[in-house]
Motif scaffolding. Sequence first.
Motif, mmCIF file in Angstrom:
data_model
loop_
_atom_site.group_PDB
_atom_site.id
_atom_site.type_symbol
_atom_site.label_atom_id
_atom_site.label_comp_id
_atom_site.label_asym_id
_atom_site.label_seq_id
_atom_site.Cartn_x
_atom_site.Cartn_y
_atom_site.Cartn_z
ATOM 1 N N UNK A 234 47.407 51.190 42.179
ATOM 2 C CA UNK A 234 48.830 50.882 42.206
ATOM 3 C C UNK A 234 49.081 49.455 41.721
ATOM 4 N N UNK A 235 48.233 48.538 42.155
ATOM 5 C CA UNK A 235 48.369 47.151 41.729
ATOM 6 C C UNK A 235 48.119 47.026 40.227
ATOM 7 N N UNK A 236 47.173 47.819 39.713
ATOM 8 C CA UNK A 236 46.885 47.791 38.276
ATOM 9 C C UNK A 236 48.080 48.277 37.468
ATOM 10 N N UNK A 237 48.766 49.300 37.966
ATOM 11 C CA UNK A 237 49.957 49.794 37.269
ATOM 12 C C UNK A 237 51.033 48.712 37.228
ATOM 13 N N UNK A 240 50.122 46.246 34.624
ATOM 14 C CA UNK A 240 50.352 46.774 33.281
ATOM 15 C C UNK A 240 51.835 46.697 32.913
ATOM 16 N N UNK A 241 52.700 46.886 33.892
ATOM 17 C CA UNK A 241 54.130 46.723 33.641
ATOM 18 C C UNK A 241 54.450 45.271 33.292
ATOM 19 N N UNK A 242 53.795 44.342 33.992
ATOM 20 C CA UNK A 242 53.999 42.922 33.674
ATOM 21 C C UNK A 242 53.444 42.588 32.294
ATOM 22 N N UNK A 243 52.369 43.274 31.892
ATOM 23 C CA UNK A 243 51.742 42.986 30.594
ATOM 24 C C UNK A 243 52.672 43.298 29.438
ATOM 25 N N UNK A 247 52.435 37.232 29.073
ATOM 26 C CA UNK A 247 50.983 37.117 28.941
ATOM 27 C C UNK A 247 50.373 37.047 30.340
ATOM 28 N N UNK A 248 49.434 37.921 30.621
ATOM 29 C CA UNK A 248 48.764 37.900 31.917
ATOM 30 C C UNK A 248 47.796 36.726 31.980
ATOM 31 N N UNK A 249 47.702 36.109 33.149
ATOM 32 C CA UNK A 249 46.735 35.029 33.292
ATOM 33 C C UNK A 249 45.325 35.607 33.420
ATOM 34 N N UNK A 250 44.333 34.737 33.409
ATOM 35 C CA UNK A 250 42.937 35.198 33.401
ATOM 36 C C UNK A 250 42.595 35.996 34.649
ATOM 37 N N UNK A 276 54.789 46.381 23.085
ATOM 38 C CA UNK A 276 54.940 45.135 23.851
ATOM 39 C C UNK A 276 53.639 44.638 24.462
ATOM 40 N N UNK A 277 52.746 45.547 24.846
ATOM 41 C CA UNK A 277 51.457 45.105 25.389
ATOM 42 C C UNK A 277 50.634 44.420 24.302
#
Length: 439
Positions: A234-237, A240-243, A247-250, A276-277
């Motif tokens: 769930x956290x990964x999803x 992915x929405x934020x991606x 830009x995702x941090x490290x 967008x990703x």
Amino acid sequence: MQTSMQTSMQGFLSPAKSLPMSPPTPGPTDARTSVNHLLSRAHALPCSKGALAFNQLVQPTARFQLALDALLPILDSTTPAELASRILVSFILYTLYAPHPIAVNPFKSALFGTYLSEREKAVSVANDGGTSPNEQLVWVLWKILRGNGNDIGPYSPSTLARSPLPPKLRAINLVLDDSLYNTIPDLDDSAYHYFQHKRGQSAPSDTNEFTQIPSRVVSPAYSLERDKQNERQMFAVKLLLHARERVLNLSEQRTLLPLLPEVASSRLVTSIDIAPIVAYNPSIAHPLFVSLVSNPIPENNRPMPFVEVLPYLPPTLPTFDLFGRLLRDPTRITVDTVEGYSTVADLVRIRVLGLFIQQSIHWIEQAERDQMEGKISDDRWEKGLQHLCRFFLSLIKLQIIDPSSDTDCAEICSFCLHYARFEEANTLYRVIMMSGSNY
């Protein structure tokens, strides 16, 4: 159908008045005790207020574990709990992940297991000519599992528990679509087996105990691990929405990368997410695309919509970064719908690359016209031209493209001649023309 049901409900339900919550007792208070206190006194508040109070009492990092410890036992029919409490618990479990589809809610199987059990009881009573006291709970669970849980937010648990249902909303008429839960194995997690085991213990048996097939019981360690896995997915999803937006941090990338195969097989990723990703996180887009193509589960293999998006990505640096990774990826393809391509690199080179070069040229030419007409004022087309020429030159050096092939290079040669005033285009043209010598 949903509108008619909501209209029917308006006749026998009226939103409860919002009662002010008293301030929490000062001093350190155990979270579980506070939640139990909330559940015992929030029956007169709207369900949405009760869920909000739960979120305020419990830290975000502790909500999942506390829901397992304090809320799930109340949902169980073998636990002595008021109907209003079970309704409130159902709504809280739903709202913990309400921004996302019910399919990714880690408690969906617990809700579904309770729905099956309670509906079975209610239907049995209805067949005998009576009305089960749990009809309202079945309706609430039915609404939640259909993804319409927000409809009950304005009503208090006590109002929902006391209000009679119209005939068409009785449990015997509330059947979930098969498309929501295709098969029982889709709900094969710890919470589902917990409730199935409880039902097996409470149901009468007319067979000998030695001939009865034992039901599967999942150990607590496995249950917790399985639920934590659902929580991670769930956290990964969410990441992915934020991606798609930044830009995702490290740290976020390290968390998301190992879970991409699970996310890719969840059917929550769509083709419109790719562009967008790629723009913000090409390093995430690469393993995501590979996971979509090489998923070992046949029914989850849906690569073609994603393959068809690639040629139309804009000729920007992140796009060329993605193509560079894909054209060197040796991952084997396991999808029947893309037969003839043994690896991801082969698929992209044969199926995508030529059309991508063609579309990039058209994009650059159109961007130049837009600039001349005053529609844009930046240098996107010049940057696109430079990136495309450098990218094509790298393909020649990596021997992915044969510079002596007219099929591969005719269009790009014409493009380079047209833009020969640019150093990158001039250099690429000379390399192609000198393909017979060692450059």
